[in-house]
Enzyme design. Structure first.
Site, PDB file in Angstrom:
ATOM      1  N   GLY A 153       3.686   2.534  -4.153  1.00 57.87           N
ATOM      2  CA  GLY A 153       5.027   2.177  -3.709  1.00 57.87           C
ATOM      3  C   GLY A 153       5.836   1.375  -4.690  1.00 57.87           C
ATOM      4  CD  GLU A 167      -2.414 -18.090 -12.026  1.00 59.98           C
ATOM      5  OE1 GLU A 167      -2.507 -18.057 -13.264  1.00 59.98           O
ATOM      6  OE2 GLU A 167      -3.313 -17.683 -11.264  1.00 59.98           O
ATOM      7  CG  HIS A 203      -5.060 -20.878 -15.654  1.00 59.71           C
ATOM      8  ND1 HIS A 203      -6.319 -21.262 -16.015  1.00 59.71           N
ATOM      9  CD2 HIS A 203      -5.196 -20.217 -14.475  1.00 59.71           C
ATOM     10  CE1 HIS A 203      -7.182 -20.856 -15.084  1.00 59.71           C
ATOM     11  NE2 HIS A 203      -6.516 -20.217 -14.133  1.00 59.71           N
ATOM     12  CG  ASP A 216      -9.800 -19.161 -13.426  1.00 57.00           C
ATOM     13  OD1 ASP A 216      -9.516 -18.025 -13.823  1.00 57.00           O
ATOM     14  OD2 ASP A 216      -9.030 -19.874 -12.750  1.00 57.00           O
TER      15      ASP A 216
HETATM   16  P1  ADP Z   1       4.676   5.243  -6.130  1.00 57.06           P
HETATM   17  O1  ADP Z   1       4.758   6.599  -6.725  1.00 57.06           O
HETATM   18  O2  ADP Z   1       4.516   4.155  -7.142  1.00 57.06           O
HETATM   19  O3  ADP Z   1       3.684   5.107  -5.034  1.00 57.06           O
HETATM   20  P2  ADP Z   1       7.302   5.918  -5.271  1.00 57.06           P
HETATM   21  O4  ADP Z   1       7.957   6.175  -6.575  1.00 57.06           O
HETATM   22  O5  ADP Z   1       6.848   7.103  -4.530  1.00 57.06           O
HETATM   23  O6  ADP Z   1       6.086   4.923  -5.461  1.00 57.06           O
HETATM   24  O7  ADP Z   1       8.272   5.033  -4.380  1.00 57.06           O
HETATM   25  C1  ADP Z   1       8.608   5.384  -3.089  1.00 57.06           C
HETATM   26  C2  ADP Z   1      10.038   5.023  -2.818  1.00 57.06           C
HETATM   27  O8  ADP Z   1      10.212   3.627  -2.824  1.00 57.06           O
HETATM   28  C3  ADP Z   1      10.975   5.553  -3.861  1.00 57.06           C
HETATM   29  O9  ADP Z   1      11.403   6.828  -3.550  1.00 57.06           O
HETATM   30  C4  ADP Z   1      12.124   4.567  -3.819  1.00 57.06           C
HETATM   31  O10 ADP Z   1      13.015   4.871  -2.783  1.00 57.06           O
HETATM   32  C5  ADP Z   1      11.434   3.280  -3.461  1.00 57.06           C
HETATM   33  N1  ADP Z   1      11.121   2.491  -4.649  1.00 57.06           N
HETATM   34  C6  ADP Z   1       9.885   2.189  -5.090  1.00 57.06           C
HETATM   35  N2  ADP Z   1       9.930   1.441  -6.189  1.00 57.06           N
HETATM   36  C7  ADP Z   1      11.223   1.286  -6.502  1.00 57.06           C
HETATM   37  C8  ADP Z   1      11.892   0.596  -7.554  1.00 57.06           C
HETATM   38  N3  ADP Z   1      11.233  -0.059  -8.523  1.00 57.06           N
HETATM   39  N4  ADP Z   1      13.244   0.632  -7.572  1.00 57.06           N
HETATM   40  C9  ADP Z   1      13.912   1.282  -6.602  1.00 57.06           C
HETATM   41  N5  ADP Z   1      13.334   1.942  -5.586  1.00 57.06           N
HETATM   42  C10 ADP Z   1      11.995   1.946  -5.513  1.00 57.06           C
HETATM   43 ZN    ZN Z   2      -7.203 -19.114 -12.517  1.00 55.86          ZN
END
Ligand code: ADP
Ligand code: ZN
Ligand code: MG
Length: 645
Positions: A244, A464, A467, A539
């Site tokens: 996602g 963090e 560190h 760590d």
């Molecule tokens: P992944 O392939 O990394 O699992 P996706 O590209 O399928 O994630 O993301 C799913 C949806 O979430 C995208 O179609 C978009 O609508 C939204 N989304 C995810 N990451 C972003 C991002 N960095 N910027 C804008 N929209 C995003």
């Molecule tokens: Zn640490």
């Protein structure tokens, strides 16, 4: 180096033909025609069985004779297969037809309206005499005519019948988007040039990844620029990151920006029941892509086929292995100047086969990480463009509430908020809708352990920072590149990244410095909160390992100042028995005790010193940690600025 294992040692699982690896084209041809012929043969026998029951005696021969005797049967048709008795003479009135009629098509007891009796012929000379006696017209039917009909009925009609059924089914399946019988063909979703409207501006919060991919776009647009100077264009770029975060989106954006065709396929699409099908699909995909170059092949969820083969101790999965082998072959097989770039995405880079990551394959890896605060705000901005927002909505505040959310979560929140607004009868989305949507999503994410409580967040921030400050104030330590408290999956709650230079030698002082940096996290926790947590487990393991190695391997303890206490056993290359280097202990119990004591002593003195260093800079510790809590991540520049004040 032997990574690409062939399948010869498990070679009895190729159902049709041989292993399709080396030059599988010929196999493929007859492999599939055999399937079709089989289907056709089965189908035809069924057809014959159902529609063409050749012998269907309705009555016994004795009964047949009795019916002639009683005068019921007036006309008899004789063929090899059966005798047919009709109760009328010829319809036109003539008793015996001059030209024998073709056998009746209807064999179920009636021909038209007249009753028909049929029986299996017996070689009974009495029958002819009986028929002569009773003045029954009898005649034999010419064999040629029936032979032709035979062929028509038992071969041509069924073939035509099945051909049409097959055509019909294929059309249906084609409409449904599936491709059941054409197992070898690929299912890539092909998006032609110009059809992709996704641009880099649609992706936010993953700036490092975007920067790297801008270069890939440039490769596709002006490859000469790189090849003229003698540079090699990378063939494969692997997008790595949690689900996602926008990996698929980024791949589309690359294709959109470069204006080239885009072949998208999920790793799972390659994995099929039949061995060899996945490999055939890979081959097909690359063939199509080569014809369309310049273009991008995007393999989503690469881990579905790219799982390490080494872990398959129990025989493994032939299908997946062959598919993976084919992918490696194809990746080696094209020339970098051909304008073909392979993007792949995975959230499990750890399980990938090492062969995939070798130079010339996916040698570039791009981290697509969870977005930090400004990143989340930017993503929210992108997705709320299409939504009517009330002017009071504060996207920055929403971003602050959504620590740990990925792009897909944020897109979902915007949508959910819009739905809530509609349900509330509003024409604009208000802040409250967003808050409610976040709460809904949070409940789900908490189950997945991705959201941490505010107190934990504070602890992580100070840990963090501990560190980072130790890295900054330990002479010779690698400089801090990034500090982040954006949670990354289960376990890793934050991280401090240092720019590591390639080192071949380290001095005693530098090793101790490393231990200091590792202990900085826990020391900061204890200093600020007066208690320690489990967050430092990793760590501590690493610090202890360094301390032990200093004593046993590097001769840096006072008693064994210049002696090594372990000896590595036969290594992987040297011996067949030992798959792992074996450590031989060549010292006494007393020495073991000494080592343990010495490790404890080193860690204790270093820890005391680290606490002291941090205590002297407690104000700075607070400043950095608070800013980190606010911004979630600090880069090199921001951090340097803070500590040089
Ligand atoms: P992944 O392939 O990394 O699992 P996706 O590209 O399928 O994630 O993301 C799913 C949806 O979430 C995208 O179609 C978009 O609508 C939204 N989304 C995810 N990451 C972003 C991002 N960095 N910027 C804008 N929209 C995003
Ligand atoms: Zn640490
Ligand atoms: Mg995806």
């Amino acid at each position: 180096m032997g990574e690409r294992k062939n399948n010869k040692h498990r070679g009895f699982k190729f159902p049709f033909g041989g292993p399709p690896l080396p030059n599988p084209k010929p196999f493929r041809g007859w492999k599939f025609s055999i399937i079709y012929i089989l289907i056709l043969a089965v189908g035809m026998s069924l057809f014959n069985y159902v529609f063409m029951k050749r012998v269907n005696p309705t009555i016994d021969f004795s009964e047949f004779k009795a019916k002639i005797l009683s005068g019921e049967i007036k006309r008899v048709e004789l063929t090899d297969a059966y005798f047919t008795g009709y109760t009328t003479t010829k319809k036109d009135g003539s008793a015996v037809p001059a030209v024998p009629a073709a056998p009746s098509l209807k064999r179920n007891g009636t021909s038209g309206t007249e009753p028909v009796y049929r029986t299996v012929p017996l070689n009974d000379p009495d029958l002819i005499r009986l028929m002569d006696e009773k003045q029954v017209a009898y005649y034999a039917v010419s064999r040629e005519g029936s032979a032709i009909l035979n062929i028509i009925f038992s071969w041509i009609l069924p073939i035509a019948f099945f051909f049409f059924i097959w055509r019909f089914l294929m059309k249906r399946l084609g409409n449904m988007g599936g491709n059941v019988l054409s197992v070898g063909q690929n299912r890539a979703v092909i998006v032609a040039e110009g059809d992709i409207i996704t641009r880099f501006s649609d992706v936010a919060g993953v700036d490092e990844a975007k920067e790297e991919l801008v270069e890939v776009v440039d490769f596709l647009k002006t490859p000469q620029k790189y090849t003229d100077i003698g540079g090699k264009i990378p063939k494969g770029v692997l997008l790595v990151g949690p689900p996602g975060t926008g990996k698929t989106l980024l791949a589309r954006a690359v294709a959109g920006e470069a204006g080239v065709a885009f072949f998208r396929m999920s790793g799972a699409d390659f994995v099929e029941m039949f061995v060899g099908v996945g490999a055939a699909r890979v081959r097909d995909l690359f063939k199509q892509a080569r014809d369309k170059a310049p273009c991008i092949i995007f393999i989503d969820e690469l881990d579905a086929i790219g799982k390490s083969r080494l872990n398959n101790i129990a025989g493994g999965n032939d299908e997946r292995e062959q598919t993976l082998n084919q992918l490696l072959v194809e990746m080696d097989g094209f020339d970098a100047t051909s304008g073909l770039i392979i993007l792949a995405a995975t959230n499990r880079p750890d399980v990938l086969d090492p062969a995939l990551l070798r130079p010339g394959r996916f040698d570039r890896q791009v981290l697509v990480d969870r977005p930090d605060l400004p990143g989340r705000e930017a993503i929210l901005r992108i997705h709320s463009k299409a939504v009517r927002l009330s002017p009071q909505v504060d996207l920055a505040a929403i971003a602050r509430l959504t620590s740990g959310f990925v792009g897909a979560d944020l897109a979902n929140i915007v949508n959910e908020a819009a739905l809530l607004a509609v349900r509330g009868g509003r024409t604009q989305v208000v802040q409250k809708d967003f808050e409610e949507a976040i709460e809904k999503t949070l409940a789900g994410l908490q189950k997945k352990n991705r959201i941490i409580s505010p107190e934990e967040r504070r602890i992580v921030a100070f840990h963090e920072t501990g560190h980072a400050l130790m890295a900054a104030f330990t002479p010779g330590a690698d400089p801090v590149q990034k500090i982040s408290i954006v949670p990354r999956g289960i376990g890793a709650l934050g991280y401090t990244m240092q720019i590591a230079e390639d080192r071949y030698l380290m001095t005693e002082g530098e090793l101790l410095g490393k231990i200091d940096v590792l202990l900085g996290g826990r020391a900061a926790e204890e200093l600020i909160f007066g208690k320690i947590s489990t967050g430092a487990a990793n760590d501590l393991t690493r610090a202890t390992d360094i301390a032990r190695q200093m004593i046993t391997d590097y001769g840096m303890s006072s008693r064994f100042r210049n002696g090594a206490l372990t000896r590595r056993g036969a290594s992987l290359l040297g011996s067949h028995q030992a798959p792992e280097p074996v450590l031989h202990r060549e010292y006494s119990e007393a020495t073991q005790e000494y080592i343990d004591d010495e490790i404890a002593r080193i860690l204790e003195t270093r820890y005391a010193q680290v606490r002291e260093t941090l205590a002297q800079r407690e104000a700075l510790l607070h400043t950095v940690a608070e800013l980190l809590l606010e911004k979630e991540s600090l880069d090199e520049k921001e951090f340097k600025e803070l500590i040089s004040r």
